[in-house]
Write a protein that holds these residues in place. Sequence first.
Motif, PDB file in Angstrom:
ATOM      1  N   GLN A 121       0.831  -1.204   0.000  1.00 40.38           N
ATOM      2  CA  GLN A 121       0.000   0.000   0.000  1.00 40.38           C
ATOM      3  C   GLN A 121       0.864   1.253   0.000  1.00 40.38           C
ATOM      4  O   GLN A 121       1.742   1.385   0.857  1.00 40.38           O
ATOM      5  CB  GLN A 121      -0.928   0.007   1.215  1.00 40.38           C
ATOM      6  N   PRO A 122       0.638   2.178  -0.938  1.00 39.68           N
ATOM      7  CA  PRO A 122      -0.280   2.041  -2.065  1.00 39.68           C
ATOM      8  C   PRO A 122       0.284   1.096  -3.113  1.00 39.68           C
ATOM      9  O   PRO A 122       1.472   0.792  -3.101  1.00 39.68           O
ATOM     10  CB  PRO A 122      -0.370   3.468  -2.615  1.00 39.68           C
ATOM     11  N   GLN A 123      -0.599   0.653  -3.998  1.00 37.78           N
ATOM     12  CA  GLN A 123      -0.174  -0.222  -5.068  1.00 37.78           C
ATOM     13  C   GLN A 123       0.909   0.451  -5.900  1.00 37.78           C
ATOM     14  O   GLN A 123       0.824   1.634  -6.213  1.00 37.78           O
ATOM     15  CB  GLN A 123      -1.365  -0.589  -5.962  1.00 37.78           C
ATOM     16  N   GLN A 124       1.936  -0.302  -6.261  1.00 34.26           N
ATOM     17  CA  GLN A 124       3.084   0.236  -6.980  1.00 34.26           C
ATOM     18  C   GLN A 124       3.035  -0.135  -8.467  1.00 34.26           C
ATOM     19  O   GLN A 124       2.284  -1.026  -8.875  1.00 34.26           O
ATOM     20  CB  GLN A 124       4.369  -0.277  -6.350  1.00 34.26           C
ATOM     21  N   PRO A 125       3.826   0.533  -9.300  1.00 37.22           N
ATOM     22  CA  PRO A 125       3.853   0.190 -10.729  1.00 37.22           C
ATOM     23  C   PRO A 125       4.309  -1.243 -10.959  1.00 37.22           C
ATOM     24  O   PRO A 125       5.018  -1.830 -10.137  1.00 37.22           O
ATOM     25  CB  PRO A 125       4.874   1.185 -11.300  1.00 37.22           C
ATOM     26  N   LYS A 126       3.919  -1.781 -12.088  1.00 37.19           N
ATOM     27  CA  LYS A 126       4.396  -3.100 -12.485  1.00 37.19           C
ATOM     28  C   LYS A 126       5.849  -3.002 -12.941  1.00 37.19           C
ATOM     29  O   LYS A 126       6.368  -1.922 -13.220  1.00 37.19           O
ATOM     30  CB  LYS A 126       3.538  -3.653 -13.620  1.00 37.19           C
ATOM     31  N   VAL A 127       6.498  -4.148 -13.041  1.00 30.74           N
ATOM     32  CA  VAL A 127       7.868  -4.195 -13.539  1.00 30.74           C
ATOM     33  C   VAL A 127       7.898  -3.906 -15.034  1.00 30.74           C
ATOM     34  O   VAL A 127       8.713  -3.139 -15.535  1.00 30.74           O
ATOM     35  CB  VAL A 127       8.517  -5.562 -13.245  1.00 30.74           C
ATOM     36  N   GLY A 128       6.973  -4.556 -15.768  1.00 32.13           N
ATOM     37  CA  GLY A 128       6.938  -4.418 -17.218  1.00 32.13           C
ATOM     38  C   GLY A 128       5.784  -3.559 -17.699  1.00 32.13           C
ATOM     39  O   GLY A 128       4.905  -3.166 -16.926  1.00 32.13           O
ATOM     40  N   ASN A 129       5.798  -3.287 -18.980  1.00 25.36           N
ATOM     41  CA  ASN A 129       4.727  -2.512 -19.607  1.00 25.36           C
ATOM     42  C   ASN A 129       3.709  -3.486 -20.182  1.00 25.36           C
ATOM     43  O   ASN A 129       3.770  -3.879 -21.343  1.00 25.36           O
ATOM     44  CB  ASN A 129       5.316  -1.624 -20.714  1.00 25.36           C
ATOM     45  N   THR A 130       2.790  -3.903 -19.359  1.00 23.04           N
ATOM     46  CA  THR A 130       1.808  -4.901 -19.765  1.00 23.04           C
ATOM     47  C   THR A 130       0.445  -4.573 -19.185  1.00 23.04           C
ATOM     48  O   THR A 130       0.340  -3.997 -18.100  1.00 23.04           O
ATOM     49  CB  THR A 130       2.241  -6.309 -19.313  1.00 23.04           C
ATOM     50  N   ASP A 131      -0.598  -4.962 -19.902  1.00 26.52           N
ATOM     51  CA  ASP A 131      -1.958  -4.830 -19.399  1.00 26.52           C
ATOM     52  C   ASP A 131      -2.435  -6.117 -18.741  1.00 26.52           C
ATOM     53  O   ASP A 131      -3.536  -6.166 -18.204  1.00 26.52           O
ATOM     54  CB  ASP A 131      -2.913  -4.457 -20.536  1.00 26.52           C
ATOM     55  N   LYS A 132      -1.616  -7.146 -18.814  1.00 31.27           N
ATOM     56  CA  LYS A 132      -1.968  -8.395 -18.156  1.00 31.27           C
ATOM     57  C   LYS A 132      -1.652  -8.297 -16.664  1.00 31.27           C
ATOM     58  O   LYS A 132      -0.911  -7.424 -16.220  1.00 31.27           O
ATOM     59  CB  LYS A 132      -1.189  -9.546 -18.782  1.00 31.27           C
ATOM     60  N   VAL A 133      -2.225  -9.203 -15.890  1.00 27.59           N
ATOM     61  CA  VAL A 133      -1.859  -9.303 -14.481  1.00 27.59           C
ATOM     62  C   VAL A 133      -0.424  -9.824 -14.436  1.00 27.59           C
ATOM     63  O   VAL A 133      -0.108 -10.834 -15.050  1.00 27.59           O
ATOM     64  CB  VAL A 133      -2.804 -10.250 -13.717  1.00 27.59           C
TER      65      VAL A 133
END
Length: 322
Positions: A121-133
């Motif tokens: 918390q708070p939610q952080q960015p993803k590692v990659g540039n993806t729209d998938k989980v």
Amino acid sequence: MHKRFLLLAPLTLALTACGSSGNHGAPAAAPAGTVAAPSATAAAPTPTATTTPAPASTPSAAASTGTGNTTPAAPAANHSATMPASGNQLSATDKAAMVKAAKNFVPSSQWVEGANYFLIQPQQPKVGNTDKVEVAEVFNWGCPACNEAHTIIDKMEAALPSYATMDYLAAGFRPDENWTLYQRAWFTAKALGLGRKSYNAMFDANWKTGVTGSYNLASGTLNPRSKWPHLDTVATFFHKTYGVPVKQFVAIANSFAINTQLKRADELVKDYGVLGTPTLIVDGRYRFDFRSAGGYGKGVELAKYLVAMEAKRIVDQAQSAK
């Protein structure tokens, strides 16, 4: 240097913590009693679904940044609450699978927040540039525990649904064990399109053949710094294995782009609240490791559960936003 294996039973290994006590998600101390590291002639054991994880590698006191608490020191932008747009990385088939998974998701008492997994918390960015989980492994090629787990990570990746993807984030918080070299090597390999292809190969080069390793495989101890591999060593390995010119590998490794990625990686590791490696991050929102999950096989199942739970959250928020 961290201890590698702790004896619980003749064929059972347990995870030990080297981080500070009291941090959220820190594994409990394991019983004492060490087991020798693999010899040069015997490859490190391959984990099975019933094997208890090997010891985690944790930040050294000198290299550690932040407290490792679940809540990051500085907030980052949260993900959009809308479903990924059509034509992006999620195909129509993947979207349908995500919606179906969300509809069929049933909370399980088997997995407990704060024990088996931890909310970021708070939610952080993803590692990659993806729209998938995204399921991301925080790892390092120089980490013995990551080496023990990497075949299970392969199984985890294969077990993910079509609307999910696996990515990798190399940590560099153990410069005392040459991790910064391997972190730079990972992002260089990724820039060359060889990240996933070299993932297992570099573990073997470090822990089976030792050609790029910082450990003495015969004694199981860290070599003196004078015998550590350098960037040229890794570049030579990539040249022999993948045909990448040594000068090209070194030039990319020392580029501004890679330096920028290393800085971002260090920030993400801190903001995710990572206490050791390997650690798994789901969509920048959930964190767990194989110890908290209850073992290698259960770690795979927990990853699938959190992916499905994240799919339900995304779908529910998209529907409520209409």
